[in-house]
Scaffold this active site. Structure first.
Site, PDB file in Angstrom:
ATOM      1  N   HIS A 146       7.259   4.928   6.503  1.00 25.87           N
ATOM      2  CA  HIS A 146       6.828   6.286   7.176  1.00 25.87           C
ATOM      3  C   HIS A 146       7.958   6.974   8.168  1.00 25.87           C
ATOM      4  O   HIS A 146       8.078   8.136   7.730  1.00 25.87           O
ATOM      5  CB  HIS A 146       5.809   5.913   8.340  1.00 25.87           C
ATOM      6  N   GLU A 147       8.742   6.282   8.379  1.00 27.64           N
ATOM      7  CA  GLU A 147       9.927   6.823   9.601  1.00 27.64           C
ATOM      8  C   GLU A 147      11.035   7.251   8.549  1.00 27.64           C
ATOM      9  O   GLU A 147      11.542   8.427   8.788  1.00 27.64           O
ATOM     10  CB  GLU A 147      10.276   5.731  10.477  1.00 27.64           C
ATOM     11  N   HIS A 150      10.487  10.645   6.925  1.00 26.37           N
ATOM     12  CA  HIS A 150      11.082  11.858   7.681  1.00 26.37           C
ATOM     13  C   HIS A 150      12.517  12.277   7.420  1.00 26.37           C
ATOM     14  O   HIS A 150      12.851  13.165   7.361  1.00 26.37           O
ATOM     15  CB  HIS A 150      10.789  11.365   9.157  1.00 26.37           C
ATOM     16  N   GLU A 220       3.584  14.338   9.925  1.00 27.78           N
ATOM     17  CA  GLU A 220       3.057  12.858  10.243  1.00 27.78           C
ATOM     18  C   GLU A 220       1.950  12.578   9.012  1.00 27.78           C
ATOM     19  O   GLU A 220       2.214  11.266   8.497  1.00 27.78           O
ATOM     20  CB  GLU A 220       2.357  12.688  11.447  1.00 27.78           C
TER      21      GLU A 220
END
Length: 304
Positions: A146-147, A150, A220
């Site tokens: 997920h990170e 970004h 997100e």
């Protein structure tokens, strides 16, 4: 070679790209108008206004990742110091075919993670000690995926710059007032500026705040979707989300207060109070929205 390497295997998100461009255009336009108004109202202080605006923007663009990492207590670690964390990052980077970022740990019991960096070369991914203690390997990989999405989608840099422009508006207004209005207190323009500058500054801040919040909530969901599809394990990410959100309630209020100002960077938001205004204007979608999206992805992939 460089252009080929700059593209990762994370799914592209046109919706996110469109929102980032739109947000930056609107905030940039707002910022230009704001500077123009200050220059008109504070003619004698225009060198100060331009110097402060330009200088702070350059500092923020080049050092934002270090500022954010330092503020959140991130300490860069080697593969010998944190083999499990480095191993998880290595697996995600190999899966995504992207350069490995710097890896850091923040000594905090708040279970969370974040990524910073204006590009893939300067990126840093950080996990807290609280997160590392609570998640199993598959859940940790889901959070890191997920990170890193970004970073791959470049929305970390956009969010950092967009957030900074709103804050800069307020800082510039105060500097311009203190530097110019005191000397020109008898000037009629100064009297007008005393009223208009704080008012315009407040409007700029509110508009930029709302624009970044809308973008943040979408990014997100985009990161959850990209991570789930990259790893092929949406259930692991859903489990991590549920576990992290549930564990937040057990964290002392003073620790949550320290983490709350950086919610836009965290994997999951930290709220020091159920009645907190930041909960109403959260940088993240609700847990239900995130789990619902992951559930749909699981059904599409045919995974439990």
């Amino acid at each position: 070679m460089t252009s080929a390497r700059s593209r990762s295997r994370y799914i592209p998100d046109r919706g996110l790209a469109t929102r980032m461009v739109t947000t930056m255009f609107l905030i940039g336009l707002l910022y230009v108008v704001f500077v123009g108004v200050l220059l008109v109202l504070l003619r004698d202080s225009w060198p100060v206004v331009l110097l402060i605006a330009g200088g702070l923007f350059v500092v923020q663009f080049w050092f934002s990742d270090r500022i954010a990492a330092y503020s959140m207590g991130a300490r860069e670690v080697t593969s010998e110091q944190a083999p499990e964390l480095h191993g998880a990052v290595d697996r995600i980077c190999a899966l995504a075919d992207m350069p490995k970022p710097r890896v850091a740990i923040a000594d905090s019991d708040v279970p969370n993670a974040f990524a910073t960096g204006r590009n893939q070369k300067s990126a840093l991914v950080c996990a807290t000690t609280g997160l590392l203690r609570r998640l199993n390997p598959e859940e940790l990989e889901g959070v890191l995926a997920h990170e890193l999405s970004h970073v791959a989608h470049r929305d970390v840099a956009v969010m950092t710059i967009a957030s900074f422009l709103g804050v800069l508006a307020g800082m510039m207004a105060r500097v311009a007032l203190y530097s110019g209005l005191g000397r020109n207190s008898r000037d009629s323009n100064a009297a007008i500026a005393v009223i208009l500058v704080p008012l315009i500054s407040g409007v700029v801040y509110v508009i930029s705040f709302l624009l970044t919040r809308v973008l943040s909530r979408y990014r997100e969901l985009s990161a959850d979707r990209a991570a789930a599809l990259l790893t092929g394990r949406p259930s692991a990410l859903a489990s991590a989300l549920t576990k992290v959100t549930g564990e937040m309630a057990k964290i002392p209020t003073r620790d949550l207060r320290k983490a709350e100002p950086f919610n836009a960077f965290w994997f999951a938001p930290a709220f020091s109070s159920k009645e907190s205004l930041s909960r109403l204007l959260s940088s993240h979608p609700t847990l239900e929205q995130r789990l619902d999206q992951l559930g749909r992805i699981s059904a599409r992939l045919g995974r439990p």
